[in-house]
Design a protein around this motif. Structure first.
Motif, PDB file in Angstrom:
ATOM      1  N   LEU A  76       0.858  -1.182   0.000  1.00 54.57           N
ATOM      2  CA  LEU A  76       0.000   0.000   0.000  1.00 54.57           C
ATOM      3  C   LEU A  76       0.893   1.231   0.000  1.00 54.57           C
ATOM      4  CD1 LEU A  76      -3.180   0.789   2.009  1.00 54.57           C
ATOM      5  CD2 LEU A  76      -1.182   2.261   2.332  1.00 54.57           C
ATOM      6  N   LEU A  77       0.490   2.239  -0.774  1.00 55.62           N
ATOM      7  CA  LEU A  77       1.183   3.527  -0.779  1.00 55.62           C
ATOM      8  C   LEU A  77       0.199   4.609  -0.370  1.00 55.62           C
ATOM      9  CD1 LEU A  77       3.643   4.853  -3.488  1.00 55.62           C
ATOM     10  CD2 LEU A  77       2.116   6.351  -2.221  1.00 55.62           C
ATOM     11  N   PHE A  78       0.502   5.272   0.736  1.00 55.16           N
ATOM     12  CA  PHE A  78      -0.327   6.354   1.264  1.00 55.16           C
ATOM     13  C   PHE A  78       0.217   7.695   0.809  1.00 55.16           C
ATOM     14  CE2 PHE A  78      -0.769   9.554   4.720  1.00 55.16           C
ATOM     15  CZ  PHE A  78      -2.148   9.724   4.652  1.00 55.16           C
ATOM     16  N   LEU A  79      -0.671   8.550   0.339  1.00 56.89           N
ATOM     17  CA  LEU A  79      -0.268   9.860  -0.154  1.00 56.89           C
ATOM     18  C   LEU A  79      -0.579  10.924   0.889  1.00 56.89           C
ATOM     19  CD1 LEU A  79       0.842  10.995  -2.920  1.00 56.89           C
ATOM     20  CD2 LEU A  79      -1.470  11.830  -3.266  1.00 56.89           C
ATOM     21  N   ASN A 118       3.435   2.252  11.593  1.00 56.77           N
ATOM     22  CA  ASN A 118       3.268   1.349  12.727  1.00 56.77           C
ATOM     23  C   ASN A 118       2.597   0.030  12.374  1.00 56.77           C
ATOM     24  OD1 ASN A 118       4.419   2.803  15.133  1.00 56.77           O
ATOM     25  ND2 ASN A 118       3.121   4.409  14.266  1.00 56.77           N
ATOM     26  N   TYR A 119       1.756   0.004  11.327  1.00 58.35           N
ATOM     27  CA  TYR A 119       1.266  -1.280  10.828  1.00 58.35           C
ATOM     28  C   TYR A 119       2.436  -2.074  10.254  1.00 58.35           C
ATOM     29  CZ  TYR A 119      -3.799  -0.844  11.399  1.00 58.35           C
ATOM     30  OH  TYR A 119      -5.074  -0.780  11.926  1.00 58.35           O
ATOM     31  N   SER A 120       3.354  -1.381   9.583  1.00 61.33           N
ATOM     32  CA  SER A 120       4.529  -2.061   9.043  1.00 61.33           C
ATOM     33  C   SER A 120       5.396  -2.623  10.171  1.00 61.33           C
ATOM     34  CB  SER A 120       5.347  -1.091   8.181  1.00 61.33           C
ATOM     35  OG  SER A 120       4.611  -0.680   7.046  1.00 61.33           O
ATOM     36  N   ARG A 121       5.604  -1.841  11.214  1.00 63.41           N
ATOM     37  CA  ARG A 121       6.424  -2.294  12.330  1.00 63.41           C
ATOM     38  C   ARG A 121       5.776  -3.447  13.091  1.00 63.41           C
ATOM     39  NH1 ARG A 121      10.632   1.125  13.131  1.00 63.41           N
ATOM     40  NH2 ARG A 121      10.413   3.302  12.475  1.00 63.41           N
ATOM     41  N   GLN A 122       4.478  -3.324  13.372  1.00 69.96           N
ATOM     42  CA  GLN A 122       3.824  -4.331  14.204  1.00 69.96           C
ATOM     43  C   GLN A 122       3.433  -5.582  13.437  1.00 69.96           C
ATOM     44  OE1 GLN A 122       0.713  -2.839  16.715  1.00 69.96           O
ATOM     45  NE2 GLN A 122      -0.101  -4.867  17.203  1.00 69.96           N
ATOM     46  N   TYR A 123       2.950  -5.407  12.196  1.00 72.90           N
ATOM     47  CA  TYR A 123       2.400  -6.543  11.460  1.00 72.90           C
ATOM     48  C   TYR A 123       3.285  -7.028  10.312  1.00 72.90           C
ATOM     49  CZ  TYR A 123      -1.852  -5.067  13.907  1.00 72.90           C
ATOM     50  OH  TYR A 123      -2.780  -4.713  14.862  1.00 72.90           O
ATOM     51  N   PHE A 171       3.647  -1.194   3.853  1.00 74.27           N
ATOM     52  CA  PHE A 171       2.838   0.002   3.667  1.00 74.27           C
ATOM     53  C   PHE A 171       3.777   1.208   3.717  1.00 74.27           C
ATOM     54  CE2 PHE A 171      -1.376  -1.805   5.620  1.00 74.27           C
ATOM     55  CZ  PHE A 171      -1.390  -2.792   4.640  1.00 74.27           C
ATOM     56  N   ILE A 172       3.883   1.940   2.597  1.00 76.06           N
ATOM     57  CA  ILE A 172       4.814   3.059   2.501  1.00 76.06           C
ATOM     58  C   ILE A 172       4.042   4.371   2.326  1.00 76.06           C
ATOM     59  CG2 ILE A 172       6.623   1.589   1.544  1.00 76.06           C
ATOM     60  CD1 ILE A 172       6.035   2.836  -1.216  1.00 76.06           C
ATOM     61  N   SER A 173       4.734   5.485   2.532  1.00 74.56           N
ATOM     62  CA  SER A 173       4.092   6.801   2.433  1.00 74.56           C
ATOM     63  C   SER A 173       4.954   7.763   1.633  1.00 74.56           C
ATOM     64  CB  SER A 173       3.856   7.399   3.827  1.00 74.56           C
ATOM     65  OG  SER A 173       2.999   6.589   4.595  1.00 74.56           O
ATOM     66  N   ALA A 174       4.285   8.618   0.860  1.00 74.18           N
ATOM     67  CA  ALA A 174       4.959   9.653   0.077  1.00 74.18           C
ATOM     68  C   ALA A 174       4.313  10.997   0.358  1.00 74.18           C
ATOM     69  CB  ALA A 174       4.885   9.333  -1.418  1.00 74.18           C
ATOM     70  N   TYR A 233      10.547   0.931  -3.712  1.00 70.75           N
ATOM     71  CA  TYR A 233      10.845   1.471  -2.380  1.00 70.75           C
ATOM     72  C   TYR A 233      10.130   0.668  -1.304  1.00 70.75           C
ATOM     73  CZ  TYR A 233      11.659   5.031   1.250  1.00 70.75           C
ATOM     74  OH  TYR A 233      12.058   5.694   2.380  1.00 70.75           O
ATOM     75  N   ASN A 234      10.887   0.174  -0.323  1.00 72.41           N
ATOM     76  CA  ASN A 234      10.297  -0.691   0.701  1.00 72.41           C
ATOM     77  C   ASN A 234      10.699  -0.285   2.115  1.00 72.41           C
ATOM     78  OD1 ASN A 234       9.084  -2.703  -1.215  1.00 72.41           O
ATOM     79  ND2 ASN A 234      11.226  -2.966  -1.781  1.00 72.41           N
ATOM     80  N   GLU A 235      11.013   0.996   2.294  1.00 76.23           N
ATOM     81  CA  GLU A 235      11.430   1.474   3.612  1.00 76.23           C
ATOM     82  C   GLU A 235      10.222   1.939   4.425  1.00 76.23           C
ATOM     83  OE1 GLU A 235      14.609   1.181   4.465  1.00 76.23           O
ATOM     84  OE2 GLU A 235      15.056   0.421   2.453  1.00 76.23           O
TER      85      GLU A 235
END
Length: 313
Positions: A103-106, A150-155, A159-162, A229-231
């Motif tokens: 998922l990419l969040f804008l 935090n979803y990425s860290r916990q689960y 899920f990345i953001s730009a 990008y997967n950071e």
């Protein structure tokens, strides 16, 4: 992403979402799911959950949001906070529950402090007070990127953001009451030209510096990030270049072909003196903007004149 992957573009009729659809289709992605806001109310958790359970998208571009200029942000403060919180929380949680691959969040550059050092690095988030007029929108966008983080860290999800800079382009909002500076100026100059008005007034002194990114360049960057990008850390998206409001107005005036005079009303507010993103993280990843400001304005104006009679007013 495989070209036959099932891709959900949330907000596909907006400025960014429609550019995402154009760009994905041009790059060969053909399995797009694009429910309208009439078909799916993203503020409704049960409706979003049911839609994900049925459709099972593999990739999500979260470009849906309630957006507007300074007047709209300051007037509809509760809606800008509530609607955006609900939209992002519902989509991000359902994407997690239904095994979305990525998922990419804008977000938006307004997440940074009002008095942020320039250019604005990603590390400057939450180091100072926000601009009061758009604080609700900024808080919602900060919450969205923190949800992804935090979803990425916990689960363990991807899920990345730009965070993009000021955007403009095809399918923009040209309503003078609630649009952003570039489309508002374009409409002002166009109507002054066809009505033979002797002057066009621009708010402020014309000295503030701003950065503008053509929306199809943003869409290209988002597809690039989705594929490479997967950071967990979010990434700024911009040109790394700035222009004064006076230079912007003169460029639009030239493209429109308005031959009257430009008047700057110094009794009106200038806003923040400078607002520039540091895009070194994105450039290090391998992407740079391609469309210069004049070319982007020319493309936007061509679309504007073709659609003038049906624009949001």
């Amino acid at each position: 992403m495989d070209t036959d992957a099932k891709i959900y573009v949330a907000g596909s009729r907006g400025l960014v979402g429609s550019a995402m659809v154009r760009t994905l289709q041009a790059q060969g992605y053909h399995n797009l799911v694009l429910p309208t806001s009439q078909a799916l109310d993203l503020r409704n958790q049960a409706a979003v959950e049911a839609w994900f359970a049925k459709e099972q998208p593999e990739y999500v571009f979260l470009a849906a949001a309630k957006v507007g200029g300074i007047q709209a942000n300051n007037t509809y403060r509760a809606e800008f906070l509530y609607d955006n919180l609900m939209i992002e929380a519902n989509i991000i949680h359902s994407a997690y529950r239904h095994g979305v691959k990525k998922l990419l969040f804008l977000g938006s550059s307004c997440i940074y402090p009002k008095l942020c050092p320039q250019p604005m690095k990603e590390d400057y988030l939450l180091t100072g007070f926000l601009e009061p007029t758009n604080e609700p929108y900024a808080i919602a966008k900060i919450a969205g990127l923190k949800l992804c983080e935090n979803y990425s860290r916990q689960y363990g999800v991807n899920f990345i953001s730009a965070m993009p800079t000021n955007l403009y382009g095809i399918n923009d909002n040209f309503n003078l009451a609630n649009s952003h500076v570039l489309p508002a100026l374009m409409r002002k100059f166009h109507e002054a030209k066809i009505q033979n008005q002797p002057t066009v007034t621009v708010w402020g002194t014309g000295t503030p510096l701003r950065e503008f990114l053509y929306v199809d360049d943003l869409a290209d960057a988002l597809v690039f990030l989705m594929n490479t990008y997967n950071e967990i850390a979010f990434v700024n998206v911009g040109t790394g270049q700035e222009v004064s409001i006076k230079e912007l107005a003169l460029t639009i005036q030239a493209v429109v072909g308005y031959e009257g005079d430009l008047v700057f009303d110094a009794t009106k507010p200038d806003g923040t003196p400078r607002k520039l993103l540091d895009v070194s993280r994105l450039e290090a990843a391998g992407w740079q903007a391609k469309t210069d400001l004049k070319t982007g304005i020319e493309r936007t104006y061509a679309w504007f004149t073709d659609h003038y009679d049906t624009l949001r007013r």
